[in-house]
Scaffold this active site. Structure first.
Site, PDB file in Angstrom:
ATOM      1  N   TRP A 162       0.885  -1.288   0.189  1.00  0.00           N
ATOM      2  CA  TRP A 162      -0.004   0.035  -0.117  1.00  0.00           C
ATOM      3  C   TRP A 162       0.788   1.230  -0.003  1.00  0.00           C
ATOM      4  O   TRP A 162       0.493   2.344   0.541  1.00  0.00           O
ATOM      5  CB  TRP A 162      -0.963   0.049   1.384  1.00  0.00           C
ATOM      6  CG  TRP A 162      -1.695  -1.094   1.530  1.00  0.00           C
ATOM      7  CD1 TRP A 162      -1.973  -2.028   2.500  1.00  0.00           C
ATOM      8  CD2 TRP A 162      -2.550  -1.835   0.407  1.00  0.00           C
ATOM      9  NE1 TRP A 162      -2.584  -3.234   2.333  1.00  0.00           N
ATOM     10  CE2 TRP A 162      -3.147  -2.936   0.983  1.00  0.00           C
ATOM     11  CE3 TRP A 162      -3.108  -1.561  -0.877  1.00  0.00           C
ATOM     12  CZ2 TRP A 162      -4.092  -3.832   0.288  1.00  0.00           C
ATOM     13  CZ3 TRP A 162      -4.074  -2.350  -1.669  1.00  0.00           C
ATOM     14  CH2 TRP A 162      -4.487  -3.395  -1.030  1.00  0.00           C
ATOM     15  N   ARG A 266      -4.002  12.951  11.100  1.00  0.00           N
ATOM     16  CA  ARG A 266      -5.194  12.658  10.513  1.00  0.00           C
ATOM     17  C   ARG A 266      -6.271  13.906  10.114  1.00  0.00           C
ATOM     18  O   ARG A 266      -7.094  13.576   9.328  1.00  0.00           O
ATOM     19  CB  ARG A 266      -6.102  11.729  11.844  1.00  0.00           C
ATOM     20  CG  ARG A 266      -5.519  10.302  11.690  1.00  0.00           C
ATOM     21  CD  ARG A 266      -5.741   9.757  12.828  1.00  0.00           C
ATOM     22  NE  ARG A 266      -5.308   8.323  12.587  1.00  0.00           N
ATOM     23  CZ  ARG A 266      -4.905   7.383  13.401  1.00  0.00           C
ATOM     24  NH1 ARG A 266      -5.110   7.599  15.078  1.00  0.00           N
ATOM     25  NH2 ARG A 266      -4.563   6.247  13.360  1.00  0.00           N
ATOM     26  N   GLN A 302     -39.346  17.435  -1.337  1.00  0.00           N
ATOM     27  CA  GLN A 302     -38.510  17.481  -0.038  1.00  0.00           C
ATOM     28  C   GLN A 302     -37.653  16.220  -0.215  1.00  0.00           C
ATOM     29  O   GLN A 302     -36.380  16.476   0.670  1.00  0.00           O
ATOM     30  CB  GLN A 302     -39.771  17.422   0.947  1.00  0.00           C
ATOM     31  CG  GLN A 302     -40.338  18.718   1.374  1.00  0.00           C
ATOM     32  CD  GLN A 302     -41.396  18.567   2.540  1.00  0.00           C
ATOM     33  OE1 GLN A 302     -41.676  17.631   3.116  1.00  0.00           O
ATOM     34  NE2 GLN A 302     -41.860  19.485   3.030  1.00  0.00           N
ATOM     35  N   GLN A 360     -27.680   9.248  -5.670  1.00  0.00           N
ATOM     36  CA  GLN A 360     -29.136   8.792  -5.637  1.00  0.00           C
ATOM     37  C   GLN A 360     -29.778  10.218  -6.154  1.00  0.00           C
ATOM     38  O   GLN A 360     -30.783   9.825  -6.853  1.00  0.00           O
ATOM     39  CB  GLN A 360     -29.478   8.823  -4.276  1.00  0.00           C
ATOM     40  CG  GLN A 360     -30.803   8.123  -3.844  1.00  0.00           C
ATOM     41  CD  GLN A 360     -31.175   6.726  -4.403  1.00  0.00           C
ATOM     42  OE1 GLN A 360     -30.037   6.032  -4.322  1.00  0.00           O
ATOM     43  NE2 GLN A 360     -32.255   6.625  -4.660  1.00  0.00           N
ATOM     44  N   GLY A 363     -30.032  10.028  -9.821  1.00  0.00           N
ATOM     45  CA  GLY A 363     -30.555   8.674 -10.241  1.00  0.00           C
ATOM     46  C   GLY A 363     -29.683   7.768 -11.107  1.00  0.00           C
ATOM     47  O   GLY A 363     -28.563   7.740 -10.873  1.00  0.00           O
ATOM     48  N   GLU A 387      -4.651   5.610   6.852  1.00  0.00           N
ATOM     49  CA  GLU A 387      -4.412   6.364   7.952  1.00  0.00           C
ATOM     50  C   GLU A 387      -5.166   5.862   9.227  1.00  0.00           C
ATOM     51  O   GLU A 387      -5.486   6.856  10.072  1.00  0.00           O
ATOM     52  CB  GLU A 387      -4.428   7.966   7.809  1.00  0.00           C
ATOM     53  CG  GLU A 387      -3.492   8.901   6.882  1.00  0.00           C
ATOM     54  CD  GLU A 387      -2.418   9.206   7.546  1.00  0.00           C
ATOM     55  OE1 GLU A 387      -2.433   9.152   8.939  1.00  0.00           O
ATOM     56  OE2 GLU A 387      -1.334   9.536   7.005  1.00  0.00           O
ATOM     57  N   SER A 390     -11.698   3.518  10.070  1.00  0.00           N
ATOM     58  CA  SER A 390     -12.897   4.013  10.995  1.00  0.00           C
ATOM     59  C   SER A 390     -12.784   3.184  12.453  1.00  0.00           C
ATOM     60  O   SER A 390     -13.153   3.848  13.238  1.00  0.00           O
ATOM     61  CB  SER A 390     -14.272   4.186  10.354  1.00  0.00           C
ATOM     62  OG  SER A 390     -14.168   5.082   9.272  1.00  0.00           O
TER      63      SER A 390
END
Length: 407
Positions: A162, A266, A302, A360, A363, A387, A390
């Site tokens: 990596w 970070r 909405q 989304q 579409g 780094e 999560s």
């Protein structure tokens, strides 16, 4: 009232607008091409070098910005342009920081300029730490460096993975184990110059995202480097190892320097994520304003409008967390609640969510490569991985809050 402000000063705004112009005019038009090619965008890096954007001087100026906002501002604008190309431009900085943090003045003056080259002959550098069995668990590192006293050389064997710019770099900075009994405290960093026998590129990875950034394995097979390629020098290393052995003998816990370094860096990754998220949000907002369905812009619905409201709110919150951590680091304020990890965690997760929402909103169009949000979503996945994943960020935060040691 006091002098508290969240407003950039005139100099910062000027730099921000200059970077934004490069991102908009040079990076964005080329982004799709280099994503498809999956190659290092040398012409773009050269353009950045010509205007001084790819240079040690520029990043040093931003690093020493007294507000702490120079680096996050730079990262956000570059990664707003395109994450893959941006990482190709800033990837050398990882290796440069490694030398600046650990090297002697002579080593800094010798090697850092060679990492960048010049506008007519640009170079890149690679920082090599992760291994096939040692990603989040740096204590599992196996790459070994052994000192040959007869020749005053270090012999390095192992495989790194990596590595951004791995194998194509003019200078590789390699982290290796010098004393296995000390765990992470027994690590040291070495300069491996270009053309050193025994260093070769292993597998080049074909990635989901950030495809314009070169990522590969680096194989070190009997690599010999002179003694002065040990960052900081042997005398300093021997003193550090002796202190670590003494503390270990007393049962004392020694602070993990690598973890502390990652914690401090970070927020910059968080700023990268903010840039990508902002790019996707802005594109989705423009699309929703201009796209009509049933005789009206889709933003009138909405279901779309509320998504955009949430996207903007999350982006602004992520930026504030990044700015707080960056200011704290510059001001020398300790991260008593793992604020660096907080900023990276929230910004990374925000980038993944916002880019998905952008698809989304567009579409079917958002799912095609004719529109950039698809690429942005692929690029965003890396922020929750490199780094420190999560999950690692949450572990660091939880252990910091509880007072447990971060290993």
């Amino acid at each position: 009232m006091g002098d508290f402000t969240l407003e950039l000063n005139d100099d910062q705004k000027s730099v921000r607008d200059w970077i934004h112009g490069f991102a908009a005019d040079v990076m964005r038009p080329a982004a799709a091409e280099w994503d498809e090619r999956e190659e290092t965008p040398w012409p773009i890096i050269q353009e950045a070098a010509k205007i001084g954007l790819y240079s040690l001087d520029f990043y040093a100026q931003q690093f020493f910005d007294p507000t702490g906002l120079g680096i996050p501002m730079t990262m956000e604008e570059l990664f707003w342009g395109d994450a893959g190309i941006a990482l190709s431009i800033v990837g050398t900085g990882l290796a440069a920081v490694g030398v600046l943090a650990n090297g002697t003045e002579e080593q800094i003056g010798t090697w850092v300029p060679q990492m960048y080259g010049d506008a007519d002959d640009v170079k890149v550098a690679a920082f090599c730490s992760s291994e096939p069995d040692a990603g989040s668990d740096v204590g599992a590192m196996r790459t070994r460096a052994v000192y040959d006293e007869a020749t005053d050389e270090w012999v390095i064997n192992g495989t790194k993975t990596w590595a951004t710019n791995g194998g194509i770099a003019n200078v590789h900075v390699v982290v290796a184990v010098v004393d296995p009994e000390l765990g992470t405290k027994g690590h040291a960093s070495f300069i491996v110059p270009a053309g050193t026998p025994g260093l070769s590129q292993g597998q080049k990875f074909k990635k989901h995202g950030i495809r314009a950034s070169h990522t590969a394995e680096v194989v070190l097979d009997g690599v010999r480097v002179p003694g002065d390629c040990l960052l900081g020098g042997k005398e300093k290393l021997d003193e550090r190892l002796a202190r670590a052995r003494e503390r270990a003998g007393k049962g004392e816990r020694v602070k993990n320097a690598a973890m502390a370094t990652f914690e401090a860096s970070r927020p910059a990754v968080g700023a990268m994520a903010v840039g990508t998220a902002r790019a996707a949000y802005e594109y989705a907002l423009e699309y929703a304003t201009g796209r009509e369905q049933f005789g009206r812009p889709i933003i009138d619905n909405q279901g779309v409008a509320f998504q955009l409201a949430d996207m903007r709110t999350q982006i602004d919150a992520a930026r504030l967390l990044v700015w707080r951590a960056s200011w704290m680091a510059t001001a020398g304020r300790p991260f008593t609640s793992a604020e660096g990890s907080m900023s990276k965690l929230f910004a990374s997760e925000t980038a993944k969510k916002v880019t998905a929402q952008a698809i989304q909103i567009l579409g079917g169009n958002g799912y095609t490569r004719e529109y950039p949000v698809e690429r942005m979503h692929r690029d965003s996945a890396i922020y929750t991985i490199f780094e420190g994943t999560s999950e690692i960020q949450r572990l660091v935060i939880a252990r910091t809050l509880s007072g447990l040691p971060i290993r």
